[in-house]
Design a protein around this motif. Sequence first.
Motif, PDB file in Angstrom:
ATOM      1  N   ASP A 358       0.852  -1.182   0.000  1.00 29.54           N
ATOM      2  CA  ASP A 358       0.000   0.000   0.000  1.00 29.54           C
ATOM      3  C   ASP A 358       0.887   1.230   0.000  1.00 29.54           C
ATOM      4  OD1 ASP A 358      -2.806  -1.031   0.248  1.00 29.54           O
ATOM      5  OD2 ASP A 358      -1.923  -2.013   2.010  1.00 29.54           O
ATOM      6  N   GLN A 359       0.411   2.259  -0.665  1.00 25.59           N
ATOM      7  CA  GLN A 359       1.161   3.505  -0.755  1.00 25.59           C
ATOM      8  C   GLN A 359       0.243   4.681  -0.463  1.00 25.59           C
ATOM      9  OE1 GLN A 359       3.024   4.241  -4.566  1.00 25.59           O
ATOM     10  NE2 GLN A 359       4.522   5.646  -3.675  1.00 25.59           N
ATOM     11  N   GLN A 360       0.720   5.579   0.354  1.00 27.77           N
ATOM     12  CA  GLN A 360      -0.053   6.789   0.641  1.00 27.77           C
ATOM     13  C   GLN A 360      -0.355   7.524  -0.668  1.00 27.77           C
ATOM     14  OE1 GLN A 360       1.837   9.241   3.682  1.00 27.77           O
ATOM     15  NE2 GLN A 360       2.860   7.428   4.490  1.00 27.77           N
ATOM     16  N   ARG A 361      -1.524   8.121  -0.719  1.00 30.84           N
ATOM     17  CA  ARG A 361      -1.940   8.792  -1.948  1.00 30.84           C
ATOM     18  C   ARG A 361      -1.405  10.223  -2.013  1.00 30.84           C
ATOM     19  NH1 ARG A 361      -5.389   6.310  -5.247  1.00 30.84           N
ATOM     20  NH2 ARG A 361      -6.415   4.404  -4.515  1.00 30.84           N
ATOM     21  N   ALA A 362      -1.178  10.650  -3.256  1.00 32.03           N
ATOM     22  CA  ALA A 362      -0.762  12.029  -3.507  1.00 32.03           C
ATOM     23  C   ALA A 362      -1.797  12.696  -4.400  1.00 32.03           C
ATOM     24  CB  ALA A 362       0.608  12.046  -4.172  1.00 32.03           C
ATOM     25  N   ARG A 363      -1.771  14.018  -4.432  1.00 32.68           N
ATOM     26  CA  ARG A 363      -2.645  14.765  -5.323  1.00 32.68           C
ATOM     27  C   ARG A 363      -1.890  15.113  -6.601  1.00 32.68           C
ATOM     28  NH1 ARG A 363      -3.978  16.928  -0.301  1.00 32.68           N
ATOM     29  NH2 ARG A 363      -2.470  18.624  -0.596  1.00 32.68           N
ATOM     30  N   PRO A 364      -2.567  15.183  -7.726  1.00 34.58           N
ATOM     31  CA  PRO A 364      -1.889  15.519  -8.986  1.00 34.58           C
ATOM     32  C   PRO A 364      -1.109  16.819  -8.875  1.00 34.58           C
ATOM     33  CG  PRO A 364      -4.144  14.828  -9.407  1.00 34.58           C
ATOM     34  CD  PRO A 364      -4.021  14.962  -7.917  1.00 34.58           C
ATOM     35  N   GLY A 365       0.130  16.781  -9.318  1.00 35.12           N
ATOM     36  CA  GLY A 365       0.967  17.970  -9.300  1.00 35.12           C
ATOM     37  C   GLY A 365       1.558  18.315  -7.953  1.00 35.12           C
ATOM     38  N   GLU A 366       1.275  17.502  -6.928  1.00 32.63           N
ATOM     39  CA  GLU A 366       1.764  17.776  -5.578  1.00 32.63           C
ATOM     40  C   GLU A 366       3.262  17.503  -5.493  1.00 32.63           C
ATOM     41  OE1 GLU A 366       0.246  16.677  -1.126  1.00 32.63           O
ATOM     42  OE2 GLU A 366       0.458  15.027  -2.546  1.00 32.63           O
ATOM     43  N   THR A 367       3.970  18.396  -4.835  1.00 33.61           N
ATOM     44  CA  THR A 367       5.409  18.232  -4.628  1.00 33.61           C
ATOM     45  C   THR A 367       5.656  17.789  -3.194  1.00 33.61           C
ATOM     46  OG1 THR A 367       5.930  19.935  -6.261  1.00 33.61           O
ATOM     47  CG2 THR A 367       7.655  19.354  -4.678  1.00 33.61           C
ATOM     48  N   VAL A 368       6.326  16.674  -3.037  1.00 35.09           N
ATOM     49  CA  VAL A 368       6.629  16.146  -1.707  1.00 35.09           C
ATOM     50  C   VAL A 368       7.942  16.731  -1.219  1.00 35.09           C
ATOM     51  CG1 VAL A 368       7.038  14.060  -0.351  1.00 35.09           C
ATOM     52  CG2 VAL A 368       5.380  14.030  -2.233  1.00 35.09           C
ATOM     53  N   ALA A 369       7.948  17.286  -0.035  1.00 31.08           N
ATOM     54  CA  ALA A 369       9.147  17.907   0.517  1.00 31.08           C
ATOM     55  C   ALA A 369      10.150  16.857   0.981  1.00 31.08           C
ATOM     56  CB  ALA A 369       8.764  18.831   1.670  1.00 31.08           C
ATOM     57  N   GLY A 370      11.432  17.239   0.976  1.00 28.52           N
ATOM     58  CA  GLY A 370      12.473  16.369   1.494  1.00 28.52           C
ATOM     59  C   GLY A 370      13.028  15.418   0.458  1.00 28.52           C
ATOM     60  N   PRO A 371      14.171  14.818   0.785  1.00 28.22           N
ATOM     61  CA  PRO A 371      14.805  13.903  -0.167  1.00 28.22           C
ATOM     62  C   PRO A 371      14.052  12.577  -0.270  1.00 28.22           C
ATOM     63  CG  PRO A 371      16.009  13.910   1.909  1.00 28.22           C
ATOM     64  CD  PRO A 371      14.943  14.969   2.026  1.00 28.22           C
ATOM     65  N   GLU A 372      14.259  11.885  -1.394  1.00 23.05           N
ATOM     66  CA  GLU A 372      13.668  10.564  -1.576  1.00 23.05           C
ATOM     67  C   GLU A 372      14.334   9.576  -0.629  1.00 23.05           C
ATOM     68  OE1 GLU A 372      13.192   7.354  -5.215  1.00 23.05           O
ATOM     69  OE2 GLU A 372      13.025   9.498  -5.625  1.00 23.05           O
ATOM     70  N   PRO A 373      13.588   8.631  -0.058  1.00 22.80           N
ATOM     71  CA  PRO A 373      14.201   7.661   0.875  1.00 22.80           C
ATOM     72  C   PRO A 373      15.340   6.901   0.209  1.00 22.80           C
ATOM     73  CG  PRO A 373      11.796   7.512   0.917  1.00 22.80           C
ATOM     74  CD  PRO A 373      12.141   8.415  -0.223  1.00 22.80           C
ATOM     75  N   SER A 374      16.418   6.672   0.958  1.00 26.24           N
ATOM     76  CA  SER A 374      17.559   5.922   0.438  1.00 26.24           C
ATOM     77  C   SER A 374      17.258   4.432   0.460  1.00 26.24           C
ATOM     78  CB  SER A 374      18.796   6.194   1.294  1.00 26.24           C
ATOM     79  OG  SER A 374      18.610   5.669   2.605  1.00 26.24           O
ATOM     80  N   ALA A 375      18.127   3.666  -0.201  1.00 30.24           N
ATOM     81  CA  ALA A 375      17.958   2.213  -0.210  1.00 30.24           C
ATOM     82  C   ALA A 375      18.025   1.649   1.204  1.00 30.24           C
ATOM     83  CB  ALA A 375      19.025   1.576  -1.096  1.00 30.24           C
ATOM     84  N   GLU A 376      18.913   2.210   2.027  1.00 30.06           N
ATOM     85  CA  GLU A 376      19.042   1.739   3.407  1.00 30.06           C
ATOM     86  C   GLU A 376      17.773   2.040   4.208  1.00 30.06           C
ATOM     87  OE1 GLU A 376      21.280   3.551   1.788  1.00 30.06           O
ATOM     88  OE2 GLU A 376      22.785   1.979   1.471  1.00 30.06           O
ATOM     89  N   GLN A 377      17.210   3.213   3.997  1.00 35.38           N
ATOM     90  CA  GLN A 377      15.980   3.572   4.695  1.00 35.38           C
ATOM     91  C   GLN A 377      14.818   2.680   4.265  1.00 35.38           C
ATOM     92  OE1 GLN A 377      16.032   7.729   3.531  1.00 35.38           O
ATOM     93  NE2 GLN A 377      16.499   8.395   5.610  1.00 35.38           N
ATOM     94  N   MET A 378      14.748   2.378   2.989  1.00 40.46           N
ATOM     95  CA  MET A 378      13.682   1.508   2.499  1.00 40.46           C
ATOM     96  C   MET A 378      13.837   0.100   3.063  1.00 40.46           C
ATOM     97  SD  MET A 378      11.548   3.233   0.763  1.00 40.46           S
ATOM     98  CE  MET A 378      10.644   1.897  -0.002  1.00 40.46           C
ATOM     99  N   ARG A 379      15.070  -0.347   3.192  1.00 38.73           N
ATOM    100  CA  ARG A 379      15.304  -1.690   3.731  1.00 38.73           C
ATOM    101  C   ARG A 379      14.936  -1.758   5.202  1.00 38.73           C
ATOM    102  NH1 ARG A 379      20.467  -1.968   2.744  1.00 38.73           N
ATOM    103  NH2 ARG A 379      20.192  -2.621   0.584  1.00 38.73           N
ATOM    104  N   ALA A 380      15.127  -0.665   5.921  1.00 37.76           N
ATOM    105  CA  ALA A 380      14.882  -0.664   7.366  1.00 37.76           C
ATOM    106  C   ALA A 380      13.429  -0.364   7.723  1.00 37.76           C
ATOM    107  CB  ALA A 380      15.804   0.350   8.037  1.00 37.76           C
ATOM    108  N   ARG A 381      12.632   0.083   6.759  1.00 38.34           N
ATOM    109  CA  ARG A 381      11.254   0.492   7.074  1.00 38.34           C
ATOM    110  C   ARG A 381      10.390  -0.713   7.436  1.00 38.34           C
ATOM    111  NH1 ARG A 381       7.777  -0.751   2.952  1.00 38.34           N
ATOM    112  NH2 ARG A 381       6.176   0.604   3.833  1.00 38.34           N
TER     113      ARG A 381
END
Length: 894
Positions: A358-381
Amino acid sequence: MITILHSLFLKQTRCERAQPPKTRDRSDCATLGTMTRSRLLLVVLWQATLLSAAVLPTPEQFAGFRMGADRKLLRWERIVEYMRLAAASSPRVRTEELGKTSNNHPYISVTISSPETLANLEGYRATQRRLTYSANLAAEEAAQLMANHKAIVLITCNIHATEIGSSQMVLELVHRLATEDSPYIRHLLDNVILVLVPSANPDGQILVTDWYNQNLGTPYEGSSMPWLYHKYTGHDNNRDAFMNTQIESRILNKLTYKDWLPHVFLDEHQMGNLGARIFVPPFKNPINPNVDPVIWQLNGMFGYAMGNALHEKGYTGIINDVMYTSWWQGGFVMQAWWHNMVGLLTEVASVAIATPVDQQRARPGETVAGPEPSAEQMRARDPRQPLPPPRDTTPRNNYPRPWLGGRWTLRDIVDYELVATFGLLEAVANHRHTLIRSIYQLNRRQIEIGAQQPPYAWVIPATQHDPPVATRLVEILDELGVEVHRAVETFQAAGRSFPAGSWVVLMSQPYRAFAKDLLERQSYPVQRTASGAIERPYDVTGWTLPLQMGVEAIEVANRFEAKLERASSFPLPAGKFSASSQPAAWRVGRETNNTAIAINRLLKSGAQLSVETTGSVLVRGDRRIREQLEEYSRLLGISVEGLESPPPAGRRLKAPRTALYQPWTANMDEGWTRWLLEQYEFPYTTIHNKEIQAGGLRERYDAILLADQAKDSIVNGFNTNFTRPEYRGGIGADGVRHLREFVHSGGTLIALGQAGLLPVEEFPLPLKNALKGLRPDQFSCPGSILRVFVDPAHPAAYGMRREASAVFYNDVAFEPAPGLGDAVVRVIARYPSSRLLESGWIGGEEFLQDKIAAAEVTFGKGKVLLLGFSVQNRAQPHGTFKLLFNSIFLAGME
């Protein structure tokens, strides 16, 4: 019905043969008179298709669940069973076992077309070969062949085993093609020969399925395996396309470049799941200049056809012209471009093997603040929590309907792949004549270019530093469809003389672009973002085989004459063997990599070996040793010299007790290293975290080998709540201490690439990482070939020349640091002060100039061998294999 039609067919045959017809058969023959035998045969075949196909169960009936159902996977042997059942049930399907995999499982292909086409497959193969190798083909004959030819499409699935959706999708693909009687399906079958590989990595499909089922319903459901999903290469298996080292690679390349020579090659993959749902071509810049522009246009044409089919279904998240490069020679489907074939890739967003995400929903054209999660962060989530919302939500030409989040399932993957696959088949069927003509013209154009403009040839001289490696280079070219010739007599070209036996690769041939691209040096055109920052290349930027393999290859820019013969076999050249009737000892040269095989065999047999200061190996023994050495010289291509008088005693060489560290992080470099050790017959023991943490290493081993791996990964491994407890962590502080004790008490630690930072920083050693702290915009060298100076007098470099080509793939370099204790550094190889780059691209070359590339550091009674660059990267750089082999032998030298 089949029985009745078969009876009518036999009766018609009897009527045709009756001279004159028997009285009792005349009425039957009259009835059949208007139906020719060939027509009746077509009726029999088509009715057999309709009736026998009904016997083939649906995939859901066969498996007991719908393909792509949540948390359900069909294992490889059942997939093979279904493909064989399809072939037995339908005359549209032919299933063939092409060989056995590394783990002895069946590797199959499934060929699908109309019954009439399958009945003449060998004829279509012959036509395709004639249209490809068309140097002596008249235009009129070519036109006739093309008019009656079929479009050949090769589709491979599941080469990356965790990208498992396509191995499930193929059952529904095959079932529909085998059973449906619609004008749409008949149109596909009448125009296309589909060659389907349900899994290009059957071993991995089994490993992933078993691992997933083992953890189903536990906190570790959908977690990563702690070992590689191919016996040796893991995710790197599709990086073996041109080197062709693995069993599965050889099977696939033979199918592609010997058996079928397809017009179109589609490889179906999966990718990350934070953004777009599927990538379809066209690919992104930069383009490789050796690929004909027509290929880029056809890639776009058929890629857009797949995208169009997906959009017609109302699917979202279809993207192109991102991520996947048009430059790189490494993957199987990319390799098709240089063979004048349409090479296509689909990459579908992944799930957790078969568990929905499942993935949180976004609105069209919405800009998400902050950097994209790193591979290490994705592995630890926590995998039970929704993914962060998509960041790319702006509609545009190459991404008109962005994915905005929600639930994503294995069935979604199956659906996207099915639609894209049928979209491709439909486009190929619709444009069959255009496709066949275009590919034919491309092959003709390459033949003409090679005859009209330089380079006209490449020559691999018979005289080489390592003749068996040179032979392997030209054998690779042959395995991948390139025409290779051999000189019958001495000839002149490129301002020099070449002896008989030299290999010649003429450029006037259909696969000219492929041969040229592997033999010449690459110059990567740097790409920049809108902000001016340099874009990181997708993979390696340079791959020149003569440089990697240490083989002399001469480009011929002027026309020349030579008496040549087409090479059909590539036996290893016998080495030089010279001896009197009763020599006192034997001297074995170290120039060839194959000398390592001979040394290991001699040590295994109990022979007495020593090493001279020049690096040559001295062997003493009786007539049995002579017979062994003569055989090794003949079969391995090594040089052996009999000595009349006993030479001065060298350093005794014994078989080193070698351990290879295997982490629970599925390290591909460990797999490649393991494969290489086995090919050259090095005995070794695999050790894991617990063995190192237990200590007492010196009592069991003389050498411990650490493959390329980040220091933090070696020490800490994977350590999340969603990693099975028995595979958590790395060697830890205790493991580091025991490795230090191992070396201090006389052991040899061999560290490749980034792994060298563990002893450098933790023992510590009087060296430091020369590239530490540099940003990517300051220094970057992601897979290029660099010059290095080598000290051939060092035991780790025995048999090498003073200059070599090093594969640098985000590796390390060293420079002196303040020392502690009695540690002493001896440089084995270093980078020059200028002109480092030989092939590819490097940014910030000045940071590598004059730095140490490889070194030996004495530490207590033992030593550490630091090989900072990729000396055995993907089993490609034969020219630097000796640094690894000799480092192991050094641990056995007294």
